[in-house]
Write an enzyme that holds these catalytic residues in place. Sequence first.
Site, PDB file in Angstrom:
ATOM      1  N   TYR A 145      25.509 -25.540  -2.762  1.00 38.40           N
ATOM      2  CA  TYR A 145      24.757 -24.781  -1.757  1.00 38.40           C
ATOM      3  C   TYR A 145      24.639 -23.308  -2.179  1.00 38.40           C
ATOM      4  O   TYR A 145      25.632 -22.709  -2.629  1.00 38.40           O
ATOM      5  CB  TYR A 145      25.487 -24.900  -0.415  1.00 38.40           C
ATOM      6  CG  TYR A 145      24.865 -24.094   0.683  1.00 38.40           C
ATOM      7  CD1 TYR A 145      23.670 -24.495   1.277  1.00 38.40           C
ATOM      8  CD2 TYR A 145      25.452 -22.926   1.135  1.00 38.40           C
ATOM      9  CE1 TYR A 145      23.088 -23.749   2.273  1.00 38.40           C
ATOM     10  CE2 TYR A 145      24.876 -22.175   2.139  1.00 38.40           C
ATOM     11  CZ  TYR A 145      23.695 -22.593   2.705  1.00 38.40           C
ATOM     12  OH  TYR A 145      23.128 -21.841   3.692  1.00 38.40           O
ATOM     13  N   ARG A 149      41.548 -14.291  19.846  1.00 40.12           N
ATOM     14  CA  ARG A 149      41.420 -14.289  18.379  1.00 40.12           C
ATOM     15  C   ARG A 149      42.486 -15.197  17.767  1.00 40.12           C
ATOM     16  O   ARG A 149      42.288 -15.802  16.726  1.00 40.12           O
ATOM     17  CB  ARG A 149      41.501 -12.867  17.815  1.00 40.12           C
ATOM     18  CG  ARG A 149      41.392 -12.810  16.287  1.00 40.12           C
ATOM     19  CD  ARG A 149      40.819 -11.501  15.754  1.00 40.12           C
ATOM     20  NE  ARG A 149      41.407 -10.337  16.389  1.00 40.12           N
ATOM     21  CZ  ARG A 149      42.650  -9.886  16.152  1.00 40.12           C
ATOM     22  NH1 ARG A 149      43.433 -10.502  15.300  1.00 40.12           N
ATOM     23  NH2 ARG A 149      43.097  -8.811  16.791  1.00 40.12           N
ATOM     24  N   ASP A 184      32.933 -30.255   0.613  1.00 40.62           N
ATOM     25  CA  ASP A 184      31.986 -29.834   1.641  1.00 40.62           C
ATOM     26  C   ASP A 184      31.322 -31.116   2.152  1.00 40.62           C
ATOM     27  O   ASP A 184      30.531 -31.747   1.459  1.00 40.62           O
ATOM     28  CB  ASP A 184      30.956 -28.882   1.030  1.00 40.62           C
ATOM     29  CG  ASP A 184      29.962 -28.342   2.055  1.00 40.62           C
ATOM     30  OD1 ASP A 184      29.673 -29.058   3.030  1.00 40.62           O
ATOM     31  OD2 ASP A 184      29.464 -27.221   1.865  1.00 40.62           O
ATOM     32  N   LYS A 189      24.949 -27.843  11.126  1.00 40.71           N
ATOM     33  CA  LYS A 189      24.068 -28.940  10.740  1.00 40.71           C
ATOM     34  C   LYS A 189      24.322 -30.177  11.615  1.00 40.71           C
ATOM     35  O   LYS A 189      24.146 -30.110  12.807  1.00 40.71           O
ATOM     36  CB  LYS A 189      24.241 -29.224   9.250  1.00 40.71           C
ATOM     37  CG  LYS A 189      24.283 -27.938   8.380  1.00 40.71           C
ATOM     38  CD  LYS A 189      22.975 -27.186   8.340  1.00 40.71           C
ATOM     39  CE  LYS A 189      23.064 -25.799   7.707  1.00 40.71           C
ATOM     40  NZ  LYS A 189      23.642 -25.727   6.380  1.00 40.71           N
TER      41      LYS A 189
END
Length: 392
Positions: A113, A61, A185, A210
């Site tokens: 978005y 982690r 972004d 993407k």
Amino acid sequence: MINECYYDEFDKKEGLGFDSKVVHGAMGCDPITGAVSFPIFQSATFRHRSFGISTGYDYSRLSNPTRQELERTIAILEGGLEGFAFTSGQAANMTVFSLLKNGDHVLLSDDIYGGTFRICEEIFRGVGADFTYVDMGDLAQVREHLRPSTRMIFVETPTNPMMKVADIAAISKIAKEQGALLVVDNTFLTPCFQRPIELGADIVVHSGTKYLCGHNDVLAGLAVVTTPELAEHFHGETKSRGNQLAPFDSWLLLRGLKTLSLRMKRHNENAMEVAKWLRSHPKVKKVYYTGFEDHKGYEISCRQASGFGGMISFELDSEESAHKLLSNVNMILFAESLGGCETLVTYPLTQTHESIPRKTCEKLGINERFIRISIGIEDAADIINDLSQALE
Ligand SMILES: *Cc1c(COP(=O)(O)O)cnc(C)c1O
């Protein structure tokens, strides 16, 4: 604590061109075995050789060598200080917005978005932050909506799905005068075509799902920061939230990244051909594509990016034509998402923008005749033929 870490030293590959950097990553090979494919360290925890001696890894982690290779690679590609890999683009954005405190104000692109809109309105408005959505292509509008409490400007360029272009360098100047952070972004163009940090951004975020992954087989998010203070925030957040990308998914991203430049070039070429064809079709009323010389943001695009990407939106003559197209495509897939090898058509009104109020959608131009297409890397002629038969 003595650190016996073989993974500490890595060549930042300063001298290489971008296309070489995507292939060779941060370390590229495994420093111990020489494995050319960077290993998947599928281990939750790491053994200490003796008291006070660590390999530099304690628990996945906190850090994991495979994820670290991906994080260093994206930091190199975007030209930032440190990278962070998350379980999704949403998780990356949650960590960005968790910089906000009660009373902070944020300016965002008006056709942001849908998931980002949801994070702002459904989570961070509830903890006392305020959000204003503006047309980032209009700098006067950006200035007009600034407040003394504006702490962040969050820009998508080109936007999803209206393909509006914002001038990153100009907005960065406004943000700096204001003392606000500029977040970009960069999902649509990737560092292959656009590097916002070089233009003044403080943080770059991605849906790695993407183009960076490129194969429609992983959900991932990436963020790159530019200062030690921001890096500290991200380390603290990920350590507490536990939202880091798993080793195998990190490896898939590293694998996908190797062909990023090749894929982006092809997406770009195909999109140009398809956009031109769409524009000439009698049933297509309007095409939104940044590569057209008469696109409002064309000049800025040419200045700040080296490609137009693979995204096109268009409006058909009727709702019936839109539904017919979605039902009748064969090779092209009717599915949400973008940026993969396969060409996908999406219906923003009920898919990606279902969280955005109908009135806002209508104002932006997202109506029942509106289609978004993510152009894949197939033969351009096959994409055109499929669209042509589906529109008949
Ligand atoms: C898909 C997408 C996101 C969200 O990413 P996920 O990986 O789906 O969580 C954020 N921003 C943009 C521009 C996107 O296209």
